[in-house]
Design a protein around this motif. Sequence first.
Motif, PDB file in Angstrom:
ATOM      1  N   UNK A  49       5.625  -5.807  -7.749  1.00 12.49           N
ATOM      2  CA  UNK A  49       6.856  -6.467  -8.184  1.00 12.49           C
ATOM      3  C   UNK A  49       8.115  -5.747  -7.716  1.00 12.49           C
ATOM      4  N   UNK A  50       8.006  -4.448  -7.422  1.00 16.16           N
ATOM      5  CA  UNK A  50       9.156  -3.678  -6.926  1.00 16.16           C
ATOM      6  C   UNK A  50       8.800  -2.981  -5.609  1.00 16.16           C
ATOM      7  N   UNK A  51       7.998  -3.664  -4.807  1.00 11.63           N
ATOM      8  CA  UNK A  51       7.533  -3.063  -3.562  1.00 11.63           C
ATOM      9  C   UNK A  51       8.649  -2.697  -2.613  1.00 11.63           C
ATOM     10  N   UNK A  98       4.207  12.144  -1.525  1.00 12.76           N
ATOM     11  CA  UNK A  98       3.664  10.783  -1.347  1.00 12.76           C
ATOM     12  C   UNK A  98       2.645  10.697  -0.223  1.00 12.76           C
ATOM     13  N   UNK A  99       1.446  11.240  -0.502  1.00 12.39           N
ATOM     14  CA  UNK A  99       0.352  11.209   0.462  1.00 12.39           C
ATOM     15  C   UNK A  99      -0.916  10.785  -0.254  1.00 12.39           C
ATOM     16  N   UNK A 100      -1.856  10.236   0.511  1.00 14.21           N
ATOM     17  CA  UNK A 100      -3.106   9.791  -0.103  1.00 14.21           C
ATOM     18  C   UNK A 100      -3.930  10.963  -0.625  1.00 14.21           C
ATOM     19  N   UNK A 158       0.825  -1.210   0.000  1.00 13.69           N
ATOM     20  CA  UNK A 158       0.000   0.000   0.000  1.00 13.69           C
ATOM     21  C   UNK A 158       0.859   1.259   0.000  1.00 13.69           C
ATOM     22  N   UNK A 159       1.969   1.231   0.736  1.00 15.64           N
ATOM     23  CA  UNK A 159       2.878   2.380   0.714  1.00 15.64           C
ATOM     24  C   UNK A 159       3.446   2.580  -0.693  1.00 15.64           C
TER      25      UNK A 159
END
Length: 624
Positions: free
Chosen positions: A326-328, A273-275, A260-261
């Motif tokens: 895939x690149x979390x 990088x905020x919702x 999720x991050x």
Amino acid sequence: MSAALDRMSRCFEPLNPVFLLGILVVPMMAVRAYLVLRFGSSSPFWDQWDAEFDNLLLPYLRGELGVGHFFAAHNEHRILFTRLISLGLFAANGNQFDAKVEMLFNIIPHAAALGAMAWVGMRTLQPAARPFLAIGVFCLAAAPFGWENLIAGFQNQFFILALLSVFTAWLASADALDRRRLIGMVVCAVLALFTMASGIFAAAAAAGLLIYRLLAADVDRRGGIIALALMLAVVVSGFFILPDPPHGDAFHAQSVGQFLDALRNTLAWPLRPRWISVVVLWLPTAALTAVLLRRVVSRRRVSRGERFAFAIAGWVLVQAVAMAYSRGTEVHNAVTSRYTDLLAIGVINNLWLVLHACLGNADGRRLWLRSLAPAVFIGWVALSSFPSFLIAQNGMQERSVAGVRQEQILSDYLRDTDVEALRDAPGRLPYPDADRIGRVLSQPDAADLMPVEIRRPLPFSMDHCSAIEQPGAFAGLPHRAQAFGSYLVGSGDSNITECRSTTVPFPGGRMLYFQGGYGPPLVAATLVGRQHTIELASRGVAGERWQPHVLTLPADEYQLQIIDKDPHGWVAVTPPIPVGTLSMLRLMAEDRRGQGLFIALVVTLMILTGAVALSSNHRRGEPA
């Protein structure tokens, strides 16, 4: 003839999509070329040692290259186009590798991808809204957000994937899916499979749009079903040819929270990088989705621009989900620069949606709101992107310093063949490890395909000349290990000397050398042969820099002679180095990069001014 001239003259109207596209592409490419020439490095970087040298260029030189090499897996990707471009540029450059030549070529597919998005957007917008889209695309392209792809020659698969995906979505959004469009759609979707692993999403996004169109009765049922079946077949085929990642799931998101991050970061880019950034940036797409769902029920027709925007939004969203999973482990803290060129397509798409919704209708209802929304959206994106801009700028500068350092390390190694110097290099320079690079460069054919900044020059020796040193140049100049000069560390430019090197036979050919310092009459650098004498320092070089020179050197046996009779001057030159045609042109452009950028921007401004004046006079001359 009159009608043709009239159509041509309309292309120069300031709000015409053709004219706006030209005004966008020329300065966009000029700025990116300047950044490549200023911050790029010609040396191989990371995967190029494996994917290009070992598995492409060396097999080509040795006559061992087969068709399978082009389709072979590279990690989890099949990079057919990247290999074709690399080999084509290598052959056109006289079998000399040059990463900067690749970077400059990559400006073309990058401009084509963003230009295609801008072209589609401007064709489907009201004339008054088109300049805003062009400005937004230019700002995204000129800022070094995707600096890893900009100054790495091996990264063009991102641009080609974006271009093919835009074509696929545009064809799938056509009012009528005739045979020609179906064939074009299938070709683009299949080719996208051979760009990188996520190329499969081009067909998937088109399939999603086709499903919507069939549900909304927005397309001929027979043609829509055929198109959907073809796109699903491409998706299935893509899964079958997808290579297994050699690193397994080491880069995958290790938890739901990490995923999720990572997803928040990718969807929020280039904003903070905020919702809340995700909501602001993707609210136009959410609004479009709601409108399209309502039109499924009402059976109201959807414009082609809206269909295209829906498909592209789906494509970018799926790309973001794939990156987050895939690149979390890589992007859960921040989006890696090389992925931003794909995410930029989503930013352009959302900007189009805002302009289309607010400026696409001529009625005057809530005019203040319709005027305010684009301004707020553009302002929010621009201001919130500034931290990402600073991070990208710093990353590009650090990579530039590292690239120059790697050129120096590799050049010193080819001169001294001291593998310990490679092992003692800072960080991961050169990559992947010193012993591996040493084994590659110990092969004569591999050493001979190095770029001019690294490749061995003619092997003159001046060890017997006590007053000549390497590089023998003022300390302010960039390091060139091969150079010989009269500037000594102890005595500076007061050194007086005259000396000749050992004799070196040369079969003839085009060569390049770099000169620094002063010129005649008191200092000179000359190639003295049995039959030919070549002046290498015919004039001085202004400023603290190395000036490149190209010459065709006749076959002969040469000595390098350096003369310095000026107690206040010095001279340094590199022995001539074989140079390919494309590298030669690149070096000429690099020497004048500032002038070239300035000229390109001035010419663009002149054309824009002329077009506005022409359009104004044309309207004034029309009958009332």
